[in-house]
Design a protein around this motif. Structure first.
Motif: not given
Lengths: 602, 138, 434
Positions: C412-427
Motif C-alpha cells: 500500500d505504501t508503494i502504491v500510495e507513493a506513486g499516487a503522491a508522485a502523480t499529484e506532485a507532478a500535476n501540481y
C-alpha cells in the motif's frame, strides 16, 4: 533498420579490435592482495589488447582521463576496467566512453574487489591468477561485442482507460492533467461504476453520489473522450503503439491509437448460490448490497418493516463468498473456492449496522463473524460503536458455519452455530431477517484476458508483475491496472492505485519515444534455418515470430530472458550483449591453464 | 587448501539476485576459495546443454547455477532452467562426468551463508568425484 | 570554520528516503522532474532494508529494496543528501524554501571509496542501532553491509580521537574537524515521506518489554531472522539459547486506548505470521504460538498466507495476554485469558516472546516542527481528501506518501507513493505559467 544493422556489422568486421585494459588498485583494497602489475603484464600479451595500465583510483577524474585519452589518441575501441563491482561504477565508465565518443556498450567491467581481493585475503598469488583470468575473460567478451543502441519505439501520447468507475475516472483525470490524451471507455450508460450503488461511505461519511459527481464533473470539464455504452472489440500492437477497436451500442467499430492502456474494470458482488444461508429460498435473506439499497431511503422509525412484517431481530453473516476453504465450501464455477479475504466487507457491514441502528434504534442486531477486520483509518470506530450499542457478536469457524433453518411458521429463521467466544456453546439465533456480507469477485473480462493473454491469479483477479516491485503493472508492457480488477479494495485504495498507474503511464509516455535497454534477442537471419524450435520457448506474446522463413524478434515485446537462445541449434538467436559466443570466449579465458592468455580469435 | 586451489568452480549468477549476493559476501570480507569464477547473466536459462558440457571439456571442475528462484523476473524461465539442468545431468552421466559437479540452487542478495555453503559443498563433491575416479582407475 | 551555505534548486523536495520516498522520487525523476531527496540516516532504504523477508511472497526485503536504492543513487535527476536534516520548510510566493543541514560524517565523501579500512582499524565498539542493539559496531562504521551510499559515519561523541582510522584510510579522507554544512533549497512542491516508529516497547508496563531480556520487539526479531543478522541465527538475547517455544503477543501496541493507540496498525498480524513461518523454517521443532484478538489478513494473498501458516502447525490462540513476568532463567511467563474453549486465566511459559508493536508517526508536525501540516486525532498527518486523493495534505503543494498518514503495509505504501508522485507532478504543471 535491418539494412542499417548489416552495414554496421560489416563495418565491425573491417575494424581492428583494439582493447584497452585498466586495472584499479582501489587505494590498496585491490593491490594489497592482487598484484596489479602482474595482471597488466599478463594482459599485454593478449593479441586483442593494445594498451594495459594500472592506476591507484580508476574511478577518479585522472583515472577516467586515462581511458578517454587512450580512446582519442590511441584509437582504443573497446575498454575493460578491472576494479570494484559493476553495480558501483559501470555507469561511471560507460559515461566516460560516451564523453570520448565511443559507443558506451563497448565497455566491460570486471569485478576484482568484492569478488576477488576482498574474499581471498592471504592468498595473493591465487587471487592474482584469478584477476588475470577474469580480466582476460572480460577482454574475450568485449572483443566479441558490437556497438549497441537503445531500442526506440514511438510513444503515442494517448491513453485508453477501460472502465468508468471511480478508479477509471480517477486515472483518466490524473492522466489528462499530465498533458496526455485520454479515452475513457464505459460499458454501462453512465459513469460511476459500483460507487453508484452506495449511500454514504466510511470513514468520511460523504455521500457516494457526491464523490461520483465530483469526479464526473471533473471528467466532463476536461477534454476526456468519454465513451459510454462501449466495449472493447480488439486490442493489437505493443507498448507505445496499441490499436484499440471500440464497439459502440450500434455495433459500429471505432479505432483509437494509444501508447498505454489502463484497466479499471472493477468487481462484481459475490452472488450466493440458491440455498446458501437460505438465500433465494426465503425472501428474508438478502445480501449486504441489497440491504443497503433497501434501507437507503427509509425514514427513521422505532419500527423496521420489511415485506409487511415487523423485523425485531436482524442477523449479519460475514465472509459469505470469501475466505472459503476447500472441502468446506461449495466450489465456484471453475472448481476453485474463493480463498481470499474481500477486505472491505467487515467495515462495510459494521458501517451498515451503525446506519441501521441510527434509523431503527430498537432493532436487535446479531453479528456472526470469523475475524473482524476493521483495519483502516477510522474503521475501528464503527466496530467499537456497534459493540457499545449492544450488537451481539458471535464468532464462528469453518468447523461450525451457522446453519440456516426456516422457522416453522415460515416467517423467520434460526441460525445455529457453536459460539467460539462462549466455550463452543451451541447457540440458536432467531432472525427475522438475515443479511449476507458478500465479498468481491472480479468482473468478467475473459474477452480481454484471452485477447491480450493477461495474467490472472488463482483468485481470478488480474495479477500484477510483483506486489512490491511493480504493483500496478501487468507483465504485458504498457498495460497498467487500477482498482478492484486487481483485488478487493475500497475507494481510497482504488484511487491510490489509479494515481500510481497514472505515474507509470506518465513515465512511459513522458517523451515522444520510449527507450528500452538493447539487451533483447537478435536473430542472425543468415544463420536461422527456420526450424521454429525457439517459438515454443517464448512466453511473451508477439515477441518472437516467423516471417519469410526465419525468426523475427519484436524488440518492444522481448524481455531478453534468453529462453529461445538455448534451443537454437545454429546459434542464430542471441541476446544482444550476452551472446553464447561471448560466454564461450569467457570460459576459454577462465579455464586457461597457463596465465599466458590464449589467442582466441574474436 | 592446496587441493582447493587447483580447482575451478564456475558460478553462474543472475543480475537481479545472486550477483549482488556475491557482492554482499565480499562487502562482509568473508573468505572462500580463489578457484571460483563468477559470471553474471540476465538468466541462466540462456545456456544450452552444450554450454555446460563444453565447460567440463575445457577443464571446469564444478558449476553452481545460482538462480533467482522465485524472485526470477522472467515468465517460465525457472521451470525451463530446471528442466534443462535435468537434461544436462543425463548428458553428464553419459559422458562419465560425476553429476555432483553440477548444482542448481537459489541465492538471494543477502544469502551470505548459503553462498559459502554451496561453494564448500561443491569443493567436497569435486574431491569426492576425483577420488572416485582414481578409485575406479586403480 | 564553516563552509558557505550551498544553494540548491529542484522541482520536488522529497523528505525521507524509505521505500515511500524512494518510490515517489523515482516515479517523478523518471518523468524528468528534478528531485532533491533528503534522508536523515546515513543510508537510504528506511525501515524496509532492515527487514528479513516480506509478506506474503517471502521475498527477501533487501532484494526488493536494494535495486530501488541503487536506481535512486545513480539517477541523473535525483540529488541525494544522506545524513542530512531538514530544519524548516516555508512556502512563499508559491515556492517552497527549505533550510537543510548536512551533518558531518567527519570524512570527505568525494574521496571516500567505502573500503572499510577505517572501520577495521577502529578499536571502539558501540551498540549497533541497525541491529536494534543486538549487535555491535565500531565508532566509525558504514551503517550496514549493503548501505547506500557506502560512506561511514564517525560517532564523534564516542570517538577516542586515536587517529587509527585516519592512518588506515588510503585516500586520507578522514577529517576530525568537519563542520555541519548548511544548505538552502528551493522547490516547486514537497513530498513528505517521513515514515513510522514502532510504539514504545516499554509503553505497556504489564508486559515489561524494557525489563525482560527475552521479551523483544518485532524489529529485533526481523534482525534475528535476517540471513546477515547479528547472531547468525535465532537465539534469545539473555543466554544465546536457541528457543524451543516462541510466542507472539498481538495488538501489544495497537487497538489499545490505554496506550493512546486505539487504531489497528494493519501490519502486525501479517508480520507476526511471517516471522512465525520463518521461525518454523529455521527452527522446525519449536512451538510457535500467536495470541491474537482478530487475525487481520486483508490484503491480496494475505488470507492464503494465514491459512498456510495454520497448516504449518503454528498455533493461533484467540486470547488476551494480561501481563508478562519471568522466571529465574529469564523465561517469560504469560498470563493468558483465552477467549475460546476455556476462559480460565492460565500462566504459560515461553522461551522468547515478541510483542507485536504498532505504528506511530515518526514525525509529528506540532511536536517536531519543520512544516505545519494538519494532523488527525491519531496524530498522523491528515489527508484533506481521503477518498479521492489520499496524498493531499492541508498545505497546497505538499503531498504525503507512505506511513506518515497512517499505518500501512509495503504494498500500500508503494502504491500510495506513486499516487503522491502523480499529484506532485500535476501540481507542478498547474503552477506553470502562473
Amino acid at each position: 533498420m535491418e539494412e542499417e544493422k548489416n552495414t554496421q556489422s560489416e563495418e565491425n568486421e573491417s575494424e581492428e579490435i583494439r582493447v584497452g585494459v585498466y586495472v584499479c588498485h582501489c587505494g590498496g583494497n585491490i593491490s594489497d592482495v592482487v598484484d596489479t602489475k602482474a595482471v597488466v603484464e599478463a594482459l599485454k600479451k593478449n593479441p586483442n589488447v593494445k594498451i594495459a595500465k594500472d592506476f591507484v583510483f580508476m574511478c577518479s577524474d585522472p583515472g577516467q582521463k586515462l581511458i578517454i585519452d587512450d580512446i582519442i589518441e590511441n584509437n582504443i575501441n573497446r575498454i575493460v576496467v578491472s576494479a570494484c563491482s559493476p553495480t558501483l561504477h559501470e555507469t561511471t565508465f560507460r559515461k566516460a566512453l560516451t564523453r570520448a565518443g565511443l559507443n558506451p556498450y563497448l565497455y566491460e567491467h570486471v569485478n576484482i574487489r568484492e569478488q576477488d581481493s576482498w574474499v581471498h585475503k592471504g592468498e595473493n598469488e591465487a587471487a592474482t591468477a584469478k584477476a588475470i583470468r577474469l580480466t582476460a575473460a572480460g577482454v574475450e567478451k568485449i572483443a566479441r561485442q558490437d556497438p549497441l543502441e537503445p531500442i526506440v519505439v514511438n510513444a503515442e501520447g494517448h491513453v485508453v482507460v477501460i472502465g468508468g468507475g471511480v478508479a477509471g475516472m480517477r486515472a483518466a483525470l490524473a492522466l489528462i492533467k499530465r498533458g496526455l490524451g485520454v479515452t475513457l471507455i464505459e460499458k454501462g450508460d453512465r459513469l460511476g461504476g459500483r460507487a453508484l450503488e452506495l449511500d454514504r461511505v466510511y470513514p468520511t461519511e460523504e455521500k457516494a453520489s457526491d464523490i461520483v459527481s465530483q469526479l464526473e464533473n471533473a471528467v466532463r470539464a476536461e477534454k476526456i473522450d468519454v465513451r459510454l455504452n462501449c466495449e472493447i472489440e480488439l486490442i493489437e500492437g505493443f507498448v507505445g503503439n496499441f490499436d484499440v477497436q471500440i464497439r459502440g451500442k450500434d455495433s459500429k467499430i471505432d479505432k483509437v491509437r494509444a501508447g498505454a492502456i489502463v484497466l479499471a474494470t472493477g468487481f462484481d458482488h459475490y452472488q450466493p448460490y440458491e440455498g446458501e444461508f437460505g438465500y433465494g429460498k426465503s425472501p428474508i435473506v438478502v445480501t449486504l448490497p441489497e440491504f443497503n439499497k433497501l434501507i437507503a431511503d427509509m425514514p427513521q422509525s422505532d419500527k423496521f418493516t420489511y415485506k409487511g412484517k415487523d423485523i425485531k431481530n436482524l442477523a449479519f453473516i460475514h465472509c459469505v463468498g470469501s475466505r472459503q476453504m476447500e472441502g468446506v465450501h461449495q466450489p465456484q464455477a471453475d472448481g476453485r473456492v474463493n480463498d481470499y479475504c474481500s477486505r472491505v466487507c467487515c467495515t462495510a457491514t459494521l458501517h451498515t449496522i451503525n446506519k441501521t441502528l441510527d434509523k431503527f434504534p430498537n432493532l436487535n442486531i446479531f453479528d456472526l463473524y470469523k475475524d473482524i477486520r476493521t483495519y483502516g483509518h477510522g474503521h475501528e470506530d464503527y466496530y467499537e460503536k456497534a459493540s457499545k450499542r449492544g450488537v451481539t457478536f458471535f464468532r464462528y469457524t469453518d468447523d461450525s458455519i451457522p446453519e440456516y433453518a426456516p422457522s416453522s411458521n415460515g416467517s423467520g429463521a434460526t441460525l445455529t452455530m457453536k459460539d467460539v467466544l462462549t466455550w463452543n456453546e451451541e447457540v440458536s439465533i432467531p432472525a427475522d431477517m438475515i443479511v449476507l456480507a458478500t465479498g468481491m469477485v472480479p468482473r468478467d473480462i475473459s474477452n480481454l484476458v484471452g485477447m491480450l493473454k493477461l495474467p490472472t491469479g488463482t483468485d481470478r483477479f488480474l495479477q500484477e508483475v510483483h506486489p512490491k516491485l511493480r504493483p500496478v503493472e501487468l507483465a504485458n508492457n504498457g498495460i497498467m491496472i487500477a482498482g478492484t480488477c486487481q483485488g478487493p479494495m475500497d475507494i481510497t485504495e482504488s484511487c491510490a492505485a489509479a494515481g500510481a498507474s497514472a505515474a507509470k503511464v506518465s513515465i512511459l509516455l513522458s517523451k515522444k519515444t520510449i527507450e528500452m535497454d538493447p539487451y533483447v534477442a537478435r536473430v542472425d537471419e543468415a544463420k536461422c534455418d527456420g526450424c521454429k524450435l525457439c517459438l515454443a520457448e517464448c512466453e511473451y506474446k508477439g515477441a518472437l515470430f516467423m516471417a519469410e522463413s526465419y525468426a523475427h524478434v519484436n524488440p518492444a515485446l522481448c524481455v531478453g530472458c534468453g529462453a529461445c537462445v538455448a534451443v537454437c541449434p545454429p546459434r542464430a538467436i542471441n541476446i544482444a550483449g550476452w551472446t553464447l559466443d561471448q560466454f564461450d570466449g569467457m570460459i576459454d579465458a577462465i579455464s586457461m591453464e597457463e596465465l599466458e592468455p590464449a589467442t582466441v580469435p574474436a | 587448501m592446496g587441493d582447493h586451489n587447483n580447482m575451478k568452480i564456475l558460478l553462474i549468477t543472475t543480475m537481479i539476485s545472486s550477483y549482488p549476493g556475491a557482492n554482499t559476501v565480499g562487502q562482509a570480507h568473508l573468505h572462500y576459495s580463489p578457484g571460483t569464477y563468477i559470471i553474471r547473466v540476465p538468466d541462466p536459462v540462456v545456456f544450452p546443454e552444450s554450454f555446460y558440457m563444453r565447460c567440463y571439456e575445457k577443464g571446469i571442475d564444478g558449476i553452481i547455477i545460482m538462480s533467482s528462484g522465485s524472485d526470477c523476473p522472467y515468465e517460465g524461465a525457472y521451470r525451463r532452467l530446471s528442466e534443462r539442468v535435468a537434461r544436462v545431468y543425463v548428458q553428464m552421466k553419459e559422458n562419465g562426468i560425476d553429476p555432483s559437479r553440477l548444482k542448481l540452487t537459489t541465492i538471494c542478495t543477502v544469502c551470505k551463508a548459503a553462498f559459502l555453503k554451496e561453494i564448500n559443498e561443491m569443493q567436497k563433491n569435486i574431491l569426492q568425484a576425483r577420488a572416485d575416479k582414481e578409485g575406479v582407475a586403480a | 570554520m564553516s563552509a558557505a551555505t550551498i544553494q540548491k534548486k529542484a522541482d520536488v523536495l522529497v523528505v525521507g528516503a524509505g521505500i515511500a520516498g524512494l518510490q515517489a522520487s523515482l516515479d517523478l525523476a523518471d518523468q524528468g522532474k528534478q528531485i532533491l531527496l533528503v534522508e536523515s540516516q546515513p543510508s537510504i532504504g528506511g525501515r524496509m532494508i532492515n527487514l528479513s523477508k516480506v509478506f506474503p511472497t517471502l521475498d527477501c526485503a533487501s532484494c526488493i529494496t536494494t535495486p530501488r536504492m541503487a536506481s535512486v543513487a545513480h539517477h541523473p535527476s535525483i540529488d541525494l543528501l544522506t545524513y542530512t536534516e531538514v530544519n524548516k520548510i516555508e512556502r512563499t510566493n508559491g515556492k517552497f524554501h527549505a533550510s537543510i543541514t548536512k551533518k558531518p560524517r567527519y570524512l570527505d565523501e568525494t574521496a571516500c571509496i567505502g573500503c572499510k579500512r577505517c572501520e577495521e582499524a577502529c578499536t571502539t565498539f558501540l551498540p549497533d542501532e541497525y541491529d536494534h542493539s543486538l549487535g555491535a559496531k565500531k565508532a566509525i562504521s558504514i551503517a550496514f553491509t549493503n548501505a547506500i551510499p557506502q560512506y561511514p559515519v564517525l560517532d564523534m561523541d564516542e570517538c577516542l580521537l586515536c587517529g587509527a582510522c585516519a592512518k588506515a584510510c588510503p585516500t586520507q579522507c578522514i577529517n576530525f574537524m568537519q563542520e555541519p554544512q548548511e544548505i538552502e533549497a528551493e522547490a516547486g512542491a514537497v513530498i513528505m515521506a517521513t515514515g513510522y516508529n514502532l510504539t514504545e516497547i516499554s509503553a505497556k508496563k504489564q508486559y515489561g518489554g524494557d525489563i525482560y531480556p527475552n521479551v523483544i520487539s518485532p524489529l529485533q526479531m526481523e534482525r534475528l531472522l535476517a540471513p546477515h543478522g547479528p547472531y547468525g541465527g535465532v537465539m534469545r538475547p539473555s543466554d544465546g539459547k536457541i528457543p524451543d517455544s516462541i510466542a507472539f503477543v498481538q495488538c501489544a501496541g495497537s487497538r489499545d486506548k490505554s496506550l493512546g493507540v486505539p487504531y489497528c496498525s494493519r501490519v502486525c498480524c501479517m508480520y507476526a505470521i511471517k516471522q512465525a513461518m520463518l521461525l518454523s523454517g529455521s527452527l522446525p521443532i519449536a512451538d510457535i504460538t500467536i495470541y491474537y484478538m482478530d487475525i487481520r489478513a486483508f490484503g491480496k494473498g494475505y488470507e492464503q498466507f494465514y491459512q498456510n501458516a495454520k497448516a504449518m502447525g503454528i498455533q493461533f490462540v484467540k486470547a488476551k495476554v494480561g501481563r508478562i513476568s519471568e522466571d529465574e532463567n529469564h523465561n517469560p511467563i504469560l498470563r493468558v485469558e483465552r477467549q475460546e474453549d476455556c476462559s480460565q486465566p492460565e500462566e504459560v511459559t515461553h522461551d522468547l516472546v515478541v510483542l507485536s508493536l504498532g505504528m506511530v508517526p515518526a514525525w509529528i508536525p506540532d511536536r517536531d516542527g519543520i512544516i505545519p501540516l494538519e494532523i488527525g486525532e491519531d496524530r498522523f498527518v491528515r489527508s484533506v481528501n481521503e477518498k479521492i486523493t489520499p496524498s493531499l495534505t492541508s498545505m497546497e503543494g505538499v503531498f504525503a506518501a507512505g506511513t506518515m498518514t497512517g499505518p500501512k503495509d509495503i504494498v500500500d505504501t508503494i502504491v500510495e507513493a506513486g499516487a503522491a508522485a502523480t499529484e506532485a507532478a500535476n501540481y507542478l504543471r498547474s503552477q506553470e505559467g502562473r
